[in-house]
Design an enzyme around this catalytic site. Structure first.
Site, PDB file in Angstrom:
ATOM      1  CG  ASN A  28      30.515  60.794 -49.430  1.00  0.00           C
ATOM      2  OD1 ASN A  28      30.295  59.322 -50.179  1.00  0.00           O
ATOM      3  ND2 ASN A  28      30.022  61.957 -48.684  1.00  0.00           N
ATOM      4  CG  HIS A  43      25.936  54.750 -51.531  1.00  0.00           C
ATOM      5  ND1 HIS A  43      26.951  55.226 -51.280  1.00  0.00           N
ATOM      6  CD2 HIS A  43      25.471  56.430 -51.558  1.00  0.00           C
ATOM      7  CE1 HIS A  43      26.863  56.440 -52.017  1.00  0.00           C
ATOM      8  NE2 HIS A  43      26.020  57.099 -51.673  1.00  0.00           N
TER       9      HIS A  43
END
Length: 98
Positions: free
Chosen positions: A20, A50
């Site tokens: 996402n 991330h």
């Protein structure tokens, strides 16, 4: 170990439940065909990580986010906090900033 390397569009097809952040960045940035994504597997890592790197004609920056896992293995703890903040913002009679 690198598991995947390709565009955000390809990553979304191969890893729909896990990317996402890559999808949001590609839509907010240069698009899903030009946004490059790598997926790495490391059994020693305890957080969903991330690493975001941006390079343009005018700037270069990087950022790392390490989410603490929640009791639900499908999402991080930060997701619930973000949703609560959004609901409070939507119902607040006063807004400061954007």
């Amino acid at each position: 170990m690198k598991v995947f390397s390709g565009t955000a569009r390809e990553a979304a097809s191969g890893f729909p439940a896990n990317l996402n952040v890559a999808a949001a960045l590609s839509l907010a940035g240069i698009g899903p065909e030009r946004t490059l994504v790598e997926v790495w597997a490391d059994p020693s890592v305890t957080r969903n990580t991330h690493r975001i790197e941006v390079e343009s004609d005018s700037a270069r920056f990087s950022m790392t986010i390490e989410n603490i896992p929640s009791e639900n293995p499908r999402t991080g703890r930060i997701t619930a906090h973000s949703e609560i903040a959004l609901l409070r913002k939507l119902t607040s009679p006063v807004r400061v900033g954007t």
